[in-house]
Design a protein around this motif. Structure first.
Motif, short mmCIF file in Angstrom:
data_model
loop_
_atom_site.label_atom_id
_atom_site.label_comp_id
_atom_site.label_asym_id
_atom_site.label_seq_id
_atom_site.Cartn_x
_atom_site.Cartn_y
_atom_site.Cartn_z
N LEU A 193 0.84 -1.20 0.00
CA LEU A 193 0.00 0.00 0.00
C LEU A 193 0.88 1.25 0.00
N TYR A 194 1.88 1.27 0.85
CA TYR A 194 2.83 2.38 0.94
C TYR A 194 3.53 2.61 -0.41
N ASP A 195 4.06 1.53 -0.98
CA ASP A 195 4.77 1.63 -2.25
C ASP A 195 3.85 2.09 -3.38
N LEU A 241 -5.71 8.96 1.94
CA LEU A 241 -4.61 9.05 2.89
C LEU A 241 -4.19 10.49 3.16
N GLY A 242 -4.56 11.40 2.27
CA GLY A 242 -4.27 12.82 2.46
C GLY A 242 -5.16 13.47 3.51
N ASP A 284 -4.50 4.12 10.38
CA ASP A 284 -4.51 5.49 10.91
C ASP A 284 -3.11 6.07 11.00
N ARG A 285 -2.10 5.22 11.01
CA ARG A 285 -0.71 5.69 11.07
C ARG A 285 -0.14 5.94 9.67
N MET A 286 -0.88 5.56 8.64
CA MET A 286 -0.45 5.82 7.27
C MET A 286 -1.02 7.18 6.89
N PHE A 290 3.61 8.49 4.36
CA PHE A 290 4.56 7.95 5.31
C PHE A 290 3.82 7.17 6.40
N TYR A 291 4.58 6.37 7.12
CA TYR A 291 4.02 5.61 8.25
C TYR A 291 4.46 6.30 9.53
N ASP A 292 3.50 6.76 10.31
CA ASP A 292 3.77 7.50 11.55
C ASP A 292 4.11 6.52 12.67
N ARG A 293 5.39 6.44 13.01
CA ARG A 293 5.84 5.53 14.06
C ARG A 293 5.89 6.20 15.43
N SER A 294 5.52 7.48 15.52
CA SER A 294 5.57 8.17 16.81
C SER A 294 4.56 7.55 17.76
#
Length: 198
Positions: free
Chosen positions: A17-19, A84-85, A150-152, A164-168
Protein backbone atom coordinates in the motif's frame (compact mmCIF):
# COMPACT_ATOMS: atom_id res chain seq x y z
CA UNK A 1 8.80 -4.95 0.33
CA UNK A 2 10.78 -2.19 -1.35
CA UNK A 3 13.99 -0.48 -0.23
CA UNK A 4 11.95 2.62 0.66
CA UNK A 5 9.42 0.76 2.80
CA UNK A 6 12.30 -1.00 4.61
CA UNK A 7 14.24 2.24 5.06
CA UNK A 8 11.27 3.98 6.67
CA UNK A 9 10.27 0.87 8.69
CA UNK A 10 6.81 0.50 7.20
CA UNK A 11 5.21 -2.68 8.57
CA UNK A 12 5.29 -5.55 6.07
CA UNK A 13 1.49 -5.76 6.15
CA UNK A 14 1.24 -2.21 4.72
CA UNK A 15 4.34 -2.17 2.49
CA UNK A 16 2.56 -2.69 -0.85
CA UNK A 17 0.00 0.00 0.00
CA UNK A 18 2.83 2.38 0.94
CA UNK A 19 4.77 1.63 -2.25
CA UNK A 20 1.70 1.92 -4.46
CA UNK A 21 0.64 5.28 -3.00
CA UNK A 22 4.21 6.59 -3.40
CA UNK A 23 4.62 5.34 -6.97
CA UNK A 24 3.56 8.92 -7.79
CA UNK A 25 6.17 11.41 -6.56
CA UNK A 26 4.88 15.00 -6.61
CA UNK A 27 7.62 16.47 -4.41
CA UNK A 28 8.79 19.84 -5.72
CA UNK A 29 11.29 21.42 -3.38
CA UNK A 30 14.98 22.23 -3.30
CA UNK A 31 17.18 20.64 -0.63
CA UNK A 32 20.81 21.71 -0.22
CA UNK A 33 20.61 23.47 -3.58
CA UNK A 34 19.35 20.40 -5.44
CA UNK A 35 15.84 20.47 -6.92
CA UNK A 36 13.89 17.28 -6.32
CA UNK A 37 12.69 15.67 -9.55
CA UNK A 38 9.07 14.64 -9.67
CA UNK A 39 8.25 11.27 -11.14
CA UNK A 40 5.67 8.61 -11.79
CA UNK A 41 6.63 4.94 -11.79
CA UNK A 42 3.37 4.08 -13.57
CA UNK A 43 3.05 6.01 -16.82
CA UNK A 44 2.05 3.04 -19.00
CA UNK A 45 0.51 -0.44 -18.64
CA UNK A 46 3.94 -2.05 -19.08
CA UNK A 47 5.30 -0.09 -16.10
CA UNK A 48 2.39 -1.17 -13.92
CA UNK A 49 3.12 -4.76 -14.93
CA UNK A 50 6.78 -4.31 -13.99
CA UNK A 51 5.79 -2.74 -10.66
CA UNK A 52 3.53 -5.72 -9.87
CA UNK A 53 6.15 -8.26 -11.05
CA UNK A 54 8.87 -6.66 -8.91
CA UNK A 55 6.69 -7.27 -5.83
CA UNK A 56 5.64 -10.75 -7.01
CA UNK A 57 2.04 -9.54 -7.39
CA UNK A 58 1.64 -10.11 -11.11
CA UNK A 59 -0.92 -12.86 -11.55
CA UNK A 60 -0.54 -15.10 -14.54
CA UNK A 61 3.15 -14.38 -15.05
CA UNK A 62 3.42 -12.09 -18.06
CA UNK A 63 -0.32 -11.53 -18.45
CA UNK A 64 -1.17 -8.36 -20.35
CA UNK A 65 -2.46 -5.24 -18.62
CA UNK A 66 -4.94 -3.54 -20.92
CA UNK A 67 -5.41 0.25 -21.10
CA UNK A 68 -8.72 -0.11 -19.22
CA UNK A 69 -6.99 -2.10 -16.46
CA UNK A 70 -4.23 0.49 -16.31
CA UNK A 71 -6.82 3.27 -15.93
CA UNK A 72 -8.49 1.34 -13.09
CA UNK A 73 -5.10 1.04 -11.35
CA UNK A 74 -4.37 4.76 -11.69
CA UNK A 75 -7.82 5.62 -10.41
CA UNK A 76 -7.28 3.39 -7.38
CA UNK A 77 -3.96 5.12 -6.69
CA UNK A 78 -5.45 8.62 -7.02
CA UNK A 79 -8.35 7.79 -4.70
CA UNK A 80 -6.05 6.09 -2.18
CA UNK A 81 -3.81 9.15 -2.13
CA UNK A 82 -6.81 11.45 -1.64
CA UNK A 83 -8.02 9.23 1.21
CA UNK A 84 -4.61 9.05 2.89
CA UNK A 85 -4.27 12.82 2.46
CA UNK A 86 -7.10 13.29 4.95
CA UNK A 87 -6.59 13.28 8.70
CA UNK A 88 -7.58 9.82 10.04
CA UNK A 89 -10.69 11.23 11.75
CA UNK A 90 -11.72 13.08 8.58
CA UNK A 91 -11.36 9.87 6.53
CA UNK A 92 -14.34 8.39 8.31
CA UNK A 93 -16.44 11.54 7.94
CA UNK A 94 -15.61 12.73 4.42
CA UNK A 95 -18.37 11.14 2.35
CA UNK A 96 -17.04 12.49 -0.97
CA UNK A 97 -13.53 11.06 -0.55
CA UNK A 98 -14.90 7.77 0.83
CA UNK A 99 -17.38 7.56 -2.05
CA UNK A 100 -14.65 8.00 -4.67
CA UNK A 101 -12.50 5.38 -2.98
CA UNK A 102 -15.45 2.97 -2.74
CA UNK A 103 -16.07 3.35 -6.48
CA UNK A 104 -12.40 2.58 -7.24
CA UNK A 105 -12.39 -0.40 -4.85
CA UNK A 106 -15.27 -2.05 -6.75
CA UNK A 107 -12.77 -2.97 -9.46
CA UNK A 108 -10.74 -5.02 -6.95
CA UNK A 109 -13.17 -7.35 -5.11
CA UNK A 110 -11.82 -9.66 -2.43
CA UNK A 111 -12.84 -13.15 -1.39
CA UNK A 112 -12.34 -14.59 2.10
CA UNK A 113 -10.54 -17.93 1.93
CA UNK A 114 -9.51 -20.40 4.63
CA UNK A 115 -5.93 -21.60 4.25
CA UNK A 116 -4.40 -24.27 6.43
CA UNK A 117 -1.11 -22.38 6.81
CA UNK A 118 -2.49 -18.83 7.33
CA UNK A 119 -6.03 -19.28 8.58
CA UNK A 120 -8.66 -16.99 7.11
CA UNK A 121 -7.22 -14.57 4.56
CA UNK A 122 -8.43 -12.25 1.82
CA UNK A 123 -7.48 -12.92 -1.77
CA UNK A 124 -8.26 -11.36 -5.13
CA UNK A 125 -11.52 -12.26 -6.78
CA UNK A 126 -10.03 -11.11 -10.10
CA UNK A 127 -8.08 -13.69 -12.06
CA UNK A 128 -6.32 -11.37 -14.52
CA UNK A 129 -3.02 -9.48 -14.46
CA UNK A 130 -4.48 -6.76 -12.25
CA UNK A 131 -5.36 -9.17 -9.43
CA UNK A 132 -2.13 -8.12 -7.69
CA UNK A 133 -3.60 -4.73 -6.85
CA UNK A 134 -6.19 -6.55 -4.77
CA UNK A 135 -3.30 -7.23 -2.36
CA UNK A 136 -3.07 -3.46 -1.88
CA UNK A 137 -6.83 -3.36 -1.22
CA UNK A 138 -6.52 -6.24 1.27
CA UNK A 139 -3.75 -4.31 3.09
CA UNK A 140 -6.04 -1.27 3.19
CA UNK A 141 -8.83 -3.40 4.67
CA UNK A 142 -6.63 -5.18 7.20
CA UNK A 143 -5.02 -1.89 8.28
CA UNK A 144 -8.44 -0.34 8.85
CA UNK A 145 -9.48 -3.32 11.00
CA UNK A 146 -6.34 -3.47 13.17
CA UNK A 147 -5.87 0.32 13.41
CA UNK A 148 -2.50 0.57 11.63
CA UNK A 149 -4.05 2.41 8.68
CA UNK A 150 -4.51 5.49 10.91
CA UNK A 151 -0.71 5.69 11.07
CA UNK A 152 -0.45 5.82 7.27
CA UNK A 153 -0.54 9.53 6.45
CA UNK A 154 0.40 12.06 3.82
CA UNK A 155 3.05 14.68 4.55
CA UNK A 156 1.43 18.03 5.42
CA UNK A 157 4.01 19.95 3.37
CA UNK A 158 2.31 21.00 0.13
CA UNK A 159 5.55 20.66 -1.82
CA UNK A 160 6.00 17.07 -0.62
CA UNK A 161 2.73 15.09 -0.18
CA UNK A 162 4.61 11.82 0.30
CA UNK A 163 2.79 9.05 2.14
CA UNK A 164 4.56 7.95 5.31
CA UNK A 165 4.02 5.61 8.25
CA UNK A 166 3.77 7.50 11.55
CA UNK A 167 5.84 5.53 14.06
CA UNK A 168 5.57 8.17 16.81
CA UNK A 169 4.03 6.92 20.04
CA UNK A 170 1.09 9.40 20.03
CA UNK A 171 0.69 9.06 16.21
CA UNK A 172 0.63 12.85 15.77
CA UNK A 173 3.37 13.36 13.18
CA UNK A 174 2.50 15.72 10.34
CA UNK A 175 5.57 15.46 8.12
CA UNK A 176 7.28 12.53 6.45
CA UNK A 177 10.61 13.77 7.85
CA UNK A 178 10.79 16.37 10.59
CA UNK A 179 14.40 17.12 9.65
CA UNK A 180 13.40 17.96 6.08
CA UNK A 181 9.75 18.91 5.56
CA UNK A 182 9.16 19.76 9.22
CA UNK A 183 12.13 22.14 9.40
CA UNK A 184 11.20 23.74 6.09
CA UNK A 185 7.61 24.36 7.21
CA UNK A 186 8.64 25.66 10.66
CA UNK A 187 11.19 28.02 9.08
CA UNK A 188 8.56 29.30 6.64
CA UNK A 189 6.07 29.90 9.49
CA UNK A 190 8.75 31.65 11.57
CA UNK A 191 9.70 33.97 8.68
CA UNK A 192 6.08 34.78 7.88
CA UNK A 193 5.39 35.61 11.53
CA UNK A 194 8.40 37.93 11.70
CA UNK A 195 7.54 39.61 8.40
CA UNK A 196 4.04 40.26 9.79
CA UNK A 197 5.49 41.70 13.00
CA UNK A 198 7.80 44.01 11.06
Amino acid sequence: MSRQSKKFKVPDELANLYDFANSLDVRHFTHHGVAHRQGDELTAPRELGAWLAERELLEGGAARITPAMFDAGLRLRADLRAYLGCDPVERRNNKRIAGHLNDALKMFPLVAEMRSDEGLTLRASRVDALAGLSVVVAELYNGSINGTLDRMKMCAAEECRRVFYDRSKPATRRWCMSTLCGNRMKTRTYRARHRGAA
